[in-house]
Design a protein around this motif. Structure first.
Motif, PDB file in Angstrom:
ATOM      1  N   TYR A 136       0.826  -1.202   0.000  1.00 14.63           N
ATOM      2  CA  TYR A 136       0.000   0.000   0.000  1.00 14.63           C
ATOM      3  C   TYR A 136       0.866   1.260   0.000  1.00 14.63           C
ATOM      4  N   LYS A 137       1.933   1.274   0.776  1.00 10.81           N
ATOM      5  CA  LYS A 137       2.805   2.445   0.821  1.00 10.81           C
ATOM      6  C   LYS A 137       3.467   2.683  -0.533  1.00 10.81           C
ATOM      7  N   LYS A 138       3.812   1.609  -1.204  1.00  8.07           N
ATOM      8  CA  LYS A 138       4.390   1.737  -2.541  1.00  8.07           C
ATOM      9  C   LYS A 138       3.384   2.360  -3.508  1.00  8.07           C
ATOM     10  N   ILE A 139       2.118   1.954  -3.374  1.00  7.36           N
ATOM     11  CA  ILE A 139       1.064   2.525  -4.223  1.00  7.36           C
ATOM     12  C   ILE A 139       0.892   4.018  -3.920  1.00  7.36           C
ATOM     13  N   LEU A 140       0.902   4.382  -2.650  1.00  9.88           N
ATOM     14  CA  LEU A 140       0.723   5.785  -2.275  1.00  9.88           C
ATOM     15  C   LEU A 140       1.881   6.646  -2.773  1.00  9.88           C
ATOM     16  N   ARG A 141       3.103   6.125  -2.697  1.00 15.62           N
ATOM     17  CA  ARG A 141       4.259   6.884  -3.173  1.00 15.62           C
ATOM     18  C   ARG A 141       4.239   7.034  -4.686  1.00 15.62           C
ATOM     19  N   ASN A 142       3.663   6.032  -5.368  1.00 17.15           N
ATOM     20  CA  ASN A 142       3.572   6.030  -6.839  1.00 17.15           C
ATOM     21  C   ASN A 142       4.937   6.264  -7.487  1.00 17.15           C
ATOM     22  N   GLU A 143       5.921   5.564  -6.955  1.00 15.25           N
ATOM     23  CA  GLU A 143       7.275   5.708  -7.481  1.00 15.25           C
ATOM     24  C   GLU A 143       7.769   4.438  -8.164  1.00 15.25           C
ATOM     25  N   ASP A 148       1.989   2.557 -12.855  1.00 13.35           N
ATOM     26  CA  ASP A 148       1.415   3.862 -12.520  1.00 13.35           C
ATOM     27  C   ASP A 148       0.181   3.605 -11.666  1.00 13.35           C
ATOM     28  N   PHE A 149       0.204   4.073 -10.421  1.00 11.44           N
ATOM     29  CA  PHE A 149      -0.858   3.773  -9.472  1.00 11.44           C
ATOM     30  C   PHE A 149      -1.894   4.886  -9.337  1.00 11.44           C
ATOM     31  N   THR A 150      -1.831   5.878 -10.198  1.00 13.79           N
ATOM     32  CA  THR A 150      -2.722   7.031 -10.065  1.00 13.79           C
ATOM     33  C   THR A 150      -4.186   6.622  -9.991  1.00 13.79           C
ATOM     34  N   GLU A 151      -4.602   5.693 -10.854  1.00 11.79           N
ATOM     35  CA  GLU A 151      -6.011   5.338 -10.980  1.00 11.79           C
ATOM     36  C   GLU A 151      -6.529   4.481  -9.814  1.00 11.79           C
ATOM     37  N   ILE A 152      -5.621   3.936  -9.000  1.00 15.84           N
ATOM     38  CA  ILE A 152      -6.083   3.108  -7.874  1.00 15.84           C
ATOM     39  C   ILE A 152      -5.779   3.754  -6.529  1.00 15.84           C
ATOM     40  N   LYS A 153      -5.277   4.976  -6.539  1.00 19.85           N
ATOM     41  CA  LYS A 153      -4.851   5.610  -5.291  1.00 19.85           C
ATOM     42  C   LYS A 153      -6.021   5.782  -4.322  1.00 19.85           C
ATOM     43  N   THR A 154      -7.191   6.168  -4.832  1.00 25.27           N
ATOM     44  CA  THR A 154      -8.352   6.364  -3.959  1.00 25.27           C
ATOM     45  C   THR A 154      -8.709   5.080  -3.229  1.00 25.27           C
ATOM     46  N   GLN A 155      -8.719   3.962  -3.960  1.00 22.04           N
ATOM     47  CA  GLN A 155      -9.017   2.676  -3.324  1.00 22.04           C
ATOM     48  C   GLN A 155      -7.958   2.318  -2.286  1.00 22.04           C
ATOM     49  N   ALA A 156      -6.691   2.568  -2.626  1.00 17.87           N
ATOM     50  CA  ALA A 156      -5.604   2.247  -1.707  1.00 17.87           C
ATOM     51  C   ALA A 156      -5.712   3.058  -0.421  1.00 17.87           C
ATOM     52  N   ILE A 157      -6.110   4.332  -0.533  1.00 14.78           N
ATOM     53  CA  ILE A 157      -6.262   5.169   0.656  1.00 14.78           C
ATOM     54  C   ILE A 157      -7.360   4.610   1.560  1.00 14.78           C
ATOM     55  N   SER A 158      -8.495   4.218   0.965  1.00 22.43           N
ATOM     56  CA  SER A 158      -9.575   3.616   1.755  1.00 22.43           C
ATOM     57  C   SER A 158      -9.076   2.403   2.518  1.00 22.43           C
ATOM     58  N   GLU A 159      -8.274   1.595   1.855  1.00 20.32           N
ATOM     59  CA  GLU A 159      -7.852   0.336   2.443  1.00 20.32           C
ATOM     60  C   GLU A 159      -6.729   0.512   3.464  1.00 20.32           C
ATOM     61  N   VAL A 230      -7.288   1.235 -18.592  1.00 18.60           N
ATOM     62  CA  VAL A 230      -6.715   0.131 -19.365  1.00 18.60           C
ATOM     63  C   VAL A 230      -5.203   0.309 -19.490  1.00 18.60           C
ATOM     64  N   HIS A 231      -4.771   1.541 -19.732  1.00 17.74           N
ATOM     65  CA  HIS A 231      -3.349   1.815 -19.927  1.00 17.74           C
ATOM     66  C   HIS A 231      -2.536   1.460 -18.688  1.00 17.74           C
ATOM     67  N   THR A 232      -3.109   1.716 -17.511  1.00 16.62           N
ATOM     68  CA  THR A 232      -2.371   1.447 -16.270  1.00 16.62           C
ATOM     69  C   THR A 232      -2.754   0.107 -15.633  1.00 16.62           C
ATOM     70  N   GLY A 233      -3.660  -0.629 -16.264  1.00 18.60           N
ATOM     71  CA  GLY A 233      -4.009  -1.965 -15.778  1.00 18.60           C
ATOM     72  C   GLY A 233      -4.872  -1.962 -14.545  1.00 18.60           C
ATOM     73  N   VAL A 234      -5.930  -1.143 -14.550  1.00 15.26           N
ATOM     74  CA  VAL A 234      -6.849  -1.077 -13.407  1.00 15.26           C
ATOM     75  C   VAL A 234      -8.134  -1.812 -13.758  1.00 15.26           C
ATOM     76  N   LEU A 235      -8.540  -2.732 -12.894  1.00 16.39           N
ATOM     77  CA  LEU A 235      -9.708  -3.569 -13.146  1.00 16.39           C
ATOM     78  C   LEU A 235     -10.659  -3.555 -11.945  1.00 16.39           C
ATOM     79  N   SER A 236     -10.801  -2.415 -11.306  1.00 15.96           N
ATOM     80  CA  SER A 236     -11.687  -2.352 -10.143  1.00 15.96           C
ATOM     81  C   SER A 236     -12.200  -0.938  -9.937  1.00 15.96           C
ATOM     82  N   LYS A 237     -13.275  -0.837  -9.160  1.00 12.51           N
ATOM     83  CA  LYS A 237     -13.896   0.447  -8.853  1.00 12.51           C
ATOM     84  C   LYS A 237     -14.586   0.323  -7.505  1.00 12.51           C
TER      85      LYS A 237
END
Length: 303
Positions: A136-143, A148-159, A230-237
């Motif tokens: 999760y910390k890796k996703i938040l840092r987006n480094e 590219d974790f931009t599209e899943i950051k909101t979900q990661a923050i919730s979790e 699709v470009h960043t491989g996100v399959l959830s909402k």
């Protein structure tokens, strides 16, 4: 205004006719014989193994699991196929085996943001909180160079907020922002996950006052957001429901587009109540999305 009505989801709706022979079996021995005969004709059909595994649960859970494992055998290098099996394993509560599949999917698709998020989620489910926290910390840092974790950051923050609220004593959290440490529980959190980035479907939420809103995973109508996903491989909402409008809500779903036997579109639906709190509950359901060409009611939720 919501003026129509929908039937509740039936897991056996639109079942292939060739499976009628199996469903009409009079004994376990007869059913196994029919299954093996059908397998010769449908050796590469994921729907066949999915339906058959569900059917045999009433006869023999171990044999049912063996059938389900065939999906991983024929799709060992196919993330879409492996996600189907992972979804169904979570539906069955077999989280250890699901973890091994999510690890394999991560190996196959390290550039997909969803692979990282799925791994963090299954770690939490299996009480591997430190491992999940690092992801999760890796996703938040987006480094991460390959994702590219931009599209899943909101979900990661919730979790990550939930993780810190429920399991803070087991984690070292000095390197996360203070705002993530605040207690944050919500009445209902819905998470939808699917296995095919090109799948097209529509979610409809109907309020107690019979007003509805939609979220469309349809490219011609939501092109910019979905192309980025699709470009960043996100399959959830995720969707959050609060108490501002109490009463019974309907969650409807409808699928569009074609599918294939090798890569049918499945959906994993997870509903959390009292999300992030000590009295949280969780329900997981695996849906054959490719079968839902007509609008059906996936769930009824009372707030």
């Amino acid at each position: 205004e919501y003026t129509t009505s929908s039937f509740l989801l039936d897991v056996n709706s639109n079942r292939p006719d060739y499976l009628d022979r199996l469903w009409n079996s009079q004994s376990y021995a007869e059913a196994k014989k029919i299954y093996y005969n059908l397998r010769d004709e449908h050796a590469l059909s994921i729907p066949f193994y999915s339906y058959s595994a569900d059917y045999f649960r009433m006869w023999d859970a171990n044999f049912s699991d063996q059938i389900l494992s065939t999906i991983a055998e024929i799709g060992f290098d196919n993330p879409q196929a492996l996600l189907v099996m992972a979804f169904k394993l979570e539906d069955r509560g077999n989280y250890d085996r699901a973890e091994s599949l999510y690890k394999r999917i991560f190996e196959l698709a390290p550039n997909a943001a969803q692979s990282h998020l799925d791994l963090a989620r299954i770690y939490v489910t299996n009480k591997k909180y430190k491992e999940a926290f690092e992801v999760y910390k890796k996703i938040l840092r987006n480094e991460e160079s390959e994702a590219d974790f931009t599209e899943i950051k909101t979900q990661a923050i919730s979790e990550i907020q939930r993780l810190l609220n429920l399991h803070r004593s087991e984690l070292t959290y000095k390197d996360v922002p203070d705002e993530l440490l605040s207690v944050k529980g919500v009445p209902v959190r819905l998470v939808f996950e699917w296995n095919d980035p090109q799948s097209e479907f529509e979610l409809q939420f109907v309020s107690p006052k019979k007003k509805f809103s939609k979220w469309k995973h349809i490219f011609r109508e939501n092109k910019e957001e979905l192309t980025a996903r699709v470009h960043t491989g996100v399959l959830s909402k995720e969707f959050i429901m609060d108490n501002s409008m109490p009463g019974e809500w309907l969650v409807n779903i409808q699928s569009f587009g074609d599918t294939s036997d090798l890569n049918p579109v499945f959906l994993k639906y997870t509903v959390y109540t009292n999300y992030g709190l000590e009295n949280e509950t969780k329900k997981v359901q695996c849906v054959r999305l490719y079968n839902q060409k007509e609008k059906v009611t996936l769930d009824k939720i009372v707030l």
